[in-house]
Design an enzyme around this catalytic site. Structure first.
Site, mmCIF file in Angstrom:
data_model
loop_
_atom_site.group_PDB
_atom_site.id
_atom_site.type_symbol
_atom_site.label_atom_id
_atom_site.label_comp_id
_atom_site.label_asym_id
_atom_site.label_seq_id
_atom_site.Cartn_x
_atom_site.Cartn_y
_atom_site.Cartn_z
ATOM 1 N N ARG A 86 35.374 40.280 50.113
ATOM 2 C CA ARG A 86 35.695 42.010 49.772
ATOM 3 C C ARG A 86 34.393 42.718 50.040
ATOM 4 O O ARG A 86 33.408 42.371 49.482
ATOM 5 C CB ARG A 86 36.082 42.170 48.370
ATOM 6 C CG ARG A 86 37.764 41.537 48.278
ATOM 7 C CD ARG A 86 37.892 41.453 46.657
ATOM 8 N NE ARG A 86 39.175 41.164 46.112
ATOM 9 C CZ ARG A 86 39.656 39.782 46.355
ATOM 10 N NH1 ARG A 86 39.033 39.021 46.547
ATOM 11 N NH2 ARG A 86 40.958 39.496 45.994
ATOM 12 N N HIS A 89 33.599 44.115 45.196
ATOM 13 C CA HIS A 89 34.234 43.407 43.999
ATOM 14 C C HIS A 89 34.408 42.167 44.624
ATOM 15 O O HIS A 89 35.543 41.488 44.515
ATOM 16 C CB HIS A 89 35.479 44.151 43.912
ATOM 17 C CG HIS A 89 35.293 45.482 43.168
ATOM 18 N ND1 HIS A 89 35.335 45.623 41.595
ATOM 19 C CD2 HIS A 89 35.142 46.807 43.513
ATOM 20 C CE1 HIS A 89 35.279 46.860 41.340
ATOM 21 N NE2 HIS A 89 35.064 47.503 42.486
ATOM 22 N N ARG A 126 42.794 40.578 38.115
ATOM 23 C CA ARG A 126 41.464 39.941 38.603
ATOM 24 C C ARG A 126 40.326 40.911 38.329
ATOM 25 O O ARG A 126 40.515 42.046 38.165
ATOM 26 C CB ARG A 126 41.541 40.000 39.951
ATOM 27 C CG ARG A 126 40.267 39.437 40.725
ATOM 28 C CD ARG A 126 40.279 39.592 41.975
ATOM 29 N NE ARG A 126 39.157 38.840 42.802
ATOM 30 C CZ ARG A 126 38.112 39.687 43.325
ATOM 31 N NH1 ARG A 126 38.021 40.971 43.245
ATOM 32 N NH2 ARG A 126 37.054 39.111 43.812
ATOM 33 N N ASN A 162 38.487 50.169 36.555
ATOM 34 C CA ASN A 162 37.283 49.492 36.399
ATOM 35 C C ASN A 162 37.227 49.263 34.812
ATOM 36 O O ASN A 162 37.975 49.873 33.957
ATOM 37 C CB ASN A 162 36.034 50.420 36.934
ATOM 38 C CG ASN A 162 35.882 50.054 38.275
ATOM 39 O OD1 ASN A 162 36.183 48.946 38.632
ATOM 40 N ND2 ASN A 162 35.210 51.060 38.915
ATOM 41 N N PHE A 175 32.328 57.318 49.390
ATOM 42 C CA PHE A 175 32.125 55.857 49.140
ATOM 43 C C PHE A 175 31.510 54.934 50.106
ATOM 44 O O PHE A 175 30.586 54.198 49.614
ATOM 45 C CB PHE A 175 33.652 55.391 48.937
ATOM 46 C CG PHE A 175 33.982 54.076 48.227
ATOM 47 C CD1 PHE A 175 33.537 53.964 46.740
ATOM 48 C CD2 PHE A 175 34.273 52.829 48.945
ATOM 49 C CE1 PHE A 175 33.680 52.831 46.067
ATOM 50 C CE2 PHE A 175 34.443 51.828 48.382
ATOM 51 C CZ PHE A 175 33.871 51.484 46.947
ATOM 52 N N ARG A 372 41.401 56.328 48.278
ATOM 53 C CA ARG A 372 41.774 54.981 48.125
ATOM 54 C C ARG A 372 42.987 54.627 48.557
ATOM 55 O O ARG A 372 43.263 53.569 48.843
ATOM 56 C CB ARG A 372 41.698 54.727 46.534
ATOM 57 C CG ARG A 372 40.235 54.922 45.847
ATOM 58 C CD ARG A 372 40.258 54.640 44.228
ATOM 59 N NE ARG A 372 40.536 53.317 43.971
ATOM 60 C CZ ARG A 372 40.647 52.664 42.903
ATOM 61 N NH1 ARG A 372 41.037 53.594 41.811
ATOM 62 N NH2 ARG A 372 40.724 51.582 42.823
ATOM 63 N N TYR A 376 42.603 50.742 50.828
ATOM 64 C CA TYR A 376 42.850 49.274 50.223
ATOM 65 C C TYR A 376 43.789 48.796 51.213
ATOM 66 O O TYR A 376 43.527 47.374 51.628
ATOM 67 C CB TYR A 376 43.349 49.327 48.890
ATOM 68 C CG TYR A 376 42.205 49.732 47.847
ATOM 69 C CD1 TYR A 376 41.864 50.908 47.637
ATOM 70 C CD2 TYR A 376 42.068 48.795 46.899
ATOM 71 C CE1 TYR A 376 40.701 51.215 46.869
ATOM 72 C CE2 TYR A 376 40.828 49.066 46.005
ATOM 73 C CZ TYR A 376 40.273 50.350 46.056
ATOM 74 O OH TYR A 376 39.446 50.751 45.221
ATOM 75 N N ARG A 383 40.462 41.587 55.880
ATOM 76 C CA ARG A 383 40.114 40.250 54.931
ATOM 77 C C ARG A 383 41.122 39.107 55.072
ATOM 78 O O ARG A 383 40.827 38.066 55.111
ATOM 79 C CB ARG A 383 40.462 40.970 53.456
ATOM 80 C CG ARG A 383 39.158 40.713 52.544
ATOM 81 C CD ARG A 383 39.307 41.481 51.329
ATOM 82 N NE ARG A 383 40.646 41.180 50.621
ATOM 83 C CZ ARG A 383 40.938 40.319 49.925
ATOM 84 N NH1 ARG A 383 40.432 39.327 49.825
ATOM 85 N NH2 ARG A 383 42.060 40.484 49.320
HETATM 86 FE FE1 HDD Z 1 37.590 50.134 45.087
HETATM 87 C C1 HDD Z 1 38.294 47.119 45.697
HETATM 88 C C2 HDD Z 1 38.151 49.533 41.816
HETATM 89 C C3 HDD Z 1 37.065 53.703 44.428
HETATM 90 C C4 HDD Z 1 37.430 50.976 48.252
HETATM 91 N N1 HDD Z 1 37.983 48.639 43.993
HETATM 92 C C5 HDD Z 1 38.223 47.150 44.300
HETATM 93 C C6 HDD Z 1 38.642 46.529 43.101
HETATM 94 C C7 HDD Z 1 38.516 47.365 42.289
HETATM 95 C C8 HDD Z 1 38.331 48.485 42.507
HETATM 96 C C9 HDD Z 1 38.672 46.817 40.853
HETATM 97 C C10 HDD Z 1 38.821 44.952 43.318
HETATM 98 C C11 HDD Z 1 40.317 44.698 43.504
HETATM 99 C C12 HDD Z 1 40.331 43.103 43.659
HETATM 100 O O1 HDD Z 1 40.228 42.347 42.648
HETATM 101 O O2 HDD Z 1 40.655 42.639 44.606
HETATM 102 N N2 HDD Z 1 37.400 51.346 43.371
HETATM 103 C C13 HDD Z 1 37.912 51.027 42.148
HETATM 104 C C14 HDD Z 1 37.933 52.037 41.444
HETATM 105 C C15 HDD Z 1 37.625 53.327 42.024
HETATM 106 C C16 HDD Z 1 37.448 52.681 43.206
HETATM 107 C C17 HDD Z 1 38.218 51.987 39.768
HETATM 108 C C18 HDD Z 1 37.356 54.537 41.650
HETATM 109 C C19 HDD Z 1 37.884 55.069 40.368
HETATM 110 N N3 HDD Z 1 37.180 51.874 46.142
HETATM 111 C C20 HDD Z 1 37.046 53.116 45.597
HETATM 112 C C21 HDD Z 1 36.989 54.026 46.716
HETATM 113 C C22 HDD Z 1 37.183 53.414 48.010
HETATM 114 C C23 HDD Z 1 37.345 51.922 47.622
HETATM 115 C C24 HDD Z 1 36.893 55.697 46.761
HETATM 116 C C25 HDD Z 1 37.189 53.774 49.384
HETATM 117 C C26 HDD Z 1 37.382 54.924 49.771
HETATM 118 N N4 HDD Z 1 37.512 49.255 46.713
HETATM 119 C C27 HDD Z 1 37.794 49.718 48.084
HETATM 120 C C28 HDD Z 1 38.121 48.497 49.087
HETATM 121 C C29 HDD Z 1 38.243 47.180 48.208
HETATM 122 C C30 HDD Z 1 38.095 47.919 47.033
HETATM 123 C C31 HDD Z 1 37.089 48.569 50.039
HETATM 124 C C32 HDD Z 1 37.206 46.134 48.620
HETATM 125 C C33 HDD Z 1 38.323 45.002 48.438
HETATM 126 C C34 HDD Z 1 39.685 45.604 48.510
HETATM 127 O O3 HDD Z 1 39.565 46.697 48.370
HETATM 128 O O4 HDD Z 1 40.740 44.978 48.445
HETATM 129 O O5 HDD Z 1 39.221 48.924 49.869
#
Ligand code: HDD
Length: 701
Positions: A86, A89, A126, A162, A175, A372, A376, A383
């Site tokens: 990822r 995270h 997770r 979170n 981001f 978001r 995702y 991935r």
């Molecule tokens: Fe995110 C993963 C939580 C903002 C883009 N995010 C990811 C995971 C968590 C969060 C818990 C791991 C999920 C797992 O266990 O597979 N993220 C947050 C929270 C945010 C947040 C609480 C704000 C309130 N995230 C955020 C933004 C973006 C992303 C603004 C993009 C514009 N986040 C991602 C991602 C991930 C991710 C790149 C990486 C792996 C995945 O999604 O599956 O898309």
């Protein structure tokens, strides 16, 4: 492998051979076999394999032949075992369980999962760190992810949150910059899993909207003792929709049954060396022991009219709605009761998307959430490699699902019939849209000017940062100031350090002074102008950790250090008292085989002293004879065992014979240092941390 899993493995595949427990291979190697019947080893095509130790060679010492399709298949598959981690995270641990609704929200939403009291909905949850790679340690100073997939009767609902209720930025377009700043620096490839470096703080110094989250990140929230002792937050404002389409705003909160608890920074650093898998192991052990982690789900509900009166914007993810303003209503509980069978298949392949909602739950206009909703789904393609990632068992809904999407890489289903479109008149049994129970978006009027605009209601970056800091106990404030000093001391660029102190001045002058002092700044920098006046909001004690810590030994671990000559009765009495209070107990001895006790009996050890330091325990007992203590004076691991427990503010129960070791370790008597036979005092002291000791063991900012 547990017996359960071993049985399961044995029942898969082909008919068993009559393998004996020990076989001699062609080259004379001994093959130890686990007892029981073994399924036949085959290739992926089902071909039985006769020899899994030797490749096909032209002669006994000659080259390997290209013909060896068995070798090639095995190596080919191995070469492709890893998938991209990822992008954030990457490091995580997960477990199965269930969510049970205890109070209906039927008045506000049609979502079945929030209507059916007593129904248990399967979940997969997770937890993760954010910045580090998949192989990084569990205990950096970092935000923790808290993502829950509910397999509801109406489709999967992912609440991807979170352990902190706010975020660094207000708009998703920032981001990638935020993540690039926090990850290892691109030219040098370090530091791993750390915010304490120039690029992170440089970005913070020019991102005032991050200041509230900076305060949370520097608090003890980012040093959780256990994943079981963290809160979780959905962060954004979401909407609940009732049967008439009326919408109510909602924020989601997870509250751990074990209460909140954190480690101290020096302890977290040492745990990283002692047990890089500290949190994963703790979750695994708890579940395997039947000590199932549990959280309450609570909601904050409010209307548009109420939101309009808040002194901040409910669509701004850098703000909390204080519990004192909108109280929390507990509506259910989540219990995690099953460890995954396979880490890769489940924990690695699980794909969470905030866009996965169910009818009756909808999004708000929070610009961070809106971004978001794209990111995702998109990231799963790089991935997991296919738009069919929803077919992977851990991602597949547990309710029926059907549509006319077809084909794509790794398609696992075989849809029948000639019709793959809708509407149609040819297939009477093909899936159709259903207005009555299908998903409807909130019908809310939108007006105003289009443009790349940040609303004025998003302009206050300091008031809640100030409220958060001022809501903390004095111990927690000192930890925050010290964390800032530590982090900024790792920053090589002086401008970044002073700019951050400038921001602190807008939050709290005393905090700014403490940090400036810790950095030995010659002069106080100017505070950057705040676009709006900073408000003094009433403090919210609900934002503390120490205030919310539950004094208990449940979920906590006690280590008892013994050596040859220790008093066995005293050890057993301590062990019983700690276990009766709900703790797990480990015996630590200089040798893993155990120690010869005073009465001549042998006590087996659960851990060898050098590999089982006190940092992995919540409190320790040191039960030594005078000779035992003398012997251990020459062992630095024993001295560290006592001194680390002391400086990490843990209770220490010690036998009189252990005094020489305590003296050498610098342990000074206080309320948390008790006699080994004083069980009641020990249990009481072990159920909390000795915060008052801190000023005598550490110079805090
Ligand atoms: Fe995110 C993963 C939580 C903002 C883009 N995010 C990811 C995971 C968590 C969060 C818990 C791991 C999920 C797992 O266990 O597979 N993220 C947050 C929270 C945010 C947040 C609480 C704000 C309130 N995230 C955020 C933004 C973006 C992303 C603004 C993009 C514009 N986040 C991602 C991602 C991930 C991710 C790149 C990486 C792996 C995945 O999604 O599956 O898309």
């Amino acid at each position: 492998m547990s017996k359960k899993n071993a049985d399961k493995g044995a029942s898969q595949g082909h008919a068993p051979t009559n393998a004996s427990d020990t076989e001699v291979g062609a080259a004379g190697e001994l093959h130890q076999q686990a007892g029981g019947s073994h399924p036949q080893l085959t290739t992926n095509q089902g071909l039985p394999i006769a020899d899994n130790q030797n490749s096909l060679r032209a002669n006994p010492r000659g080259p390997t032949l290209l013909e060896d399709f068995i070798l090639r298949e095995k190596i080919f598959h191995f070469d492709h075992e890893r998938i991209p981690e990822r992008v954030v995270h990457a490091r995580g641990s997960a477990a199965h369980g269930y969510f049970e609704l205890t109070e209906s929200l039927g008045q506000y939403t049609t979502a079945k999962i929030l209507n059916e009291v007593g129904v248990k909905t399967p979940v997969f949850t997770r937890f993760s760190t954010v910045a580090g790679g998949a192989g990084s340690v569990d205990t950096p100073r970092d935000v923790r992810g808290f993502a829950v997939k509910f397999y509801t009767k109406e489709g999967n609902w992912d609440l991807v949150g979170n352990n902190i209720p706010v975020f660094f930025i207000q708009d998703a377009i920032k981001f990638p910059d935020l993540v690039h700043a926090v990850k290892m620096e691109p030219d040098r490839g370090f530091p791993q899993a750390a915010t304490a470096h120039d690029t992170f703080w440089d970005y913070m110094s020019v991102t005032p909207e991050a200041m509230h989250m900076v305060m949370w990140a520097m608090s003890d929230r980012t040093l959780p003792r256990s994943l079981r002792m963290m809160e979780g937050f959905g962060i954004h404002t979401f909407r609940l929709l009732d049967k008439d389409g009326k919408s109510t705003f909602v924020k989601f909160h997870w509250r751990p049954k074990l209460g909140l608890q954190s480690t101290v920074w020096d302890e977290a650093l040492k745990i990283a060396g002692a047990d890089p898998d500290f949190h994963r192991r703790d979750l695994f052990d708890a579940i395997q022991n039947g000590d199932f982690p549990e959280w309450e789900l609570a909601v904050q509900l409010f209307s548009q009219e109420e939101a309009d009166k808040f002194p901040f914007d409910h669509l701004d993810a850098t703000k909390v709605i204080p519990e004192e303003t909108v109280p929390l209503k507990v509506i259910g509980r989540m219990v995690l009761d099953r460890w995954p069978d396979n880490f890769f298949a489940e924990t690695e392949q699980v794909a969470f998307c905030p866009s996965h909602v169910v009818p009756g739950i909808d999004f708000s206009n929070d610009p961070l959430l809106q971004g978001r909703l794209f990111s995702y789904l998109d990231t799963q393609l790089s991935r997991l490699g296919s738009p069919n990632f929803h077919q992977i068992p851990i991602n597949a809904p547990k309710c029926p699902f059907a549509n006319h999407q077809r084909d794509g890489h790794m398609q696992m289903t075989q849809p029948k019939g000639r019709v793959a479109y809708e509407p149609n008149t040819l297939a009477a049994d093909s899936p159709r849209e259903t207005r009555a129970n299908g998903f409807h978006s909130a019908a809310v009027p939108e007006n105003g000017e289009r443009g790349r605009i940040r609303a004025e209601s998003f302009a206050d970056h300091y008031s809640q940062a100030r409220m958060f800091y001022r809501s903390q106990t004095s111990h927690e404030q000192a930890h925050m100031a010290s964390a800032l000093v530590f982090e900024l001391s790792k920053v090589e660029t002086p401008r970044v350090r002073t700019a951050m102190v400038g921001h602190m001045r807008n939050i709290d002058e005393d905090l700014a002074r403490r940090v400036a002092d810790g950095l030995a700044l010659d002069a106080m920098p100017d505070a950057p102008p705040s676009p709006v006046p900073v408000q003094d909001m009433p403090p919210s004690p609900a934002l503390q950790i120490i205030g919310k810590m539950v004094p208990t030994l449940k979920g906590r671990a006690i280590g008892i250090l013994v050596a040859d000559g220790s008093d066995g009765e005293q050890v057993q009495a301590l062990k019983r008292a700690a276990m009766d209070a709900g703790a797990t107990v480990k015996i630590v001895a200089p040798k893993i085989g155990g120690a010869k006790l005073a009465d001549g009996s042998k006590l087996e050890a659960d851990g060898q002293l050098q590999g089982t330091p006190s940092v992995i325990f919540d409190a320790v007992a040191i039960v030594l004879s005078e000779e035992g203590a003398q012997m251990l004076l020459k062992e630095s691991a024993a001295i560290d065992f006592a001194s680390d427990a002391y400086v990490h503010l843990k209770a220490i129960a010690a036998s009189s014979g252990a005094q020489a070791l305590l003296d050498k370790a610098g342990v000074i008597p206080d309320a948390g240092v008790v006699a080994a036979d004083d069980m009641k005092d020990f249990i009481k002291a072990a159920s909390t941390r000795q915060w008052d000791r801190e000023v005598s063991v550490r110079i805090l900012a």
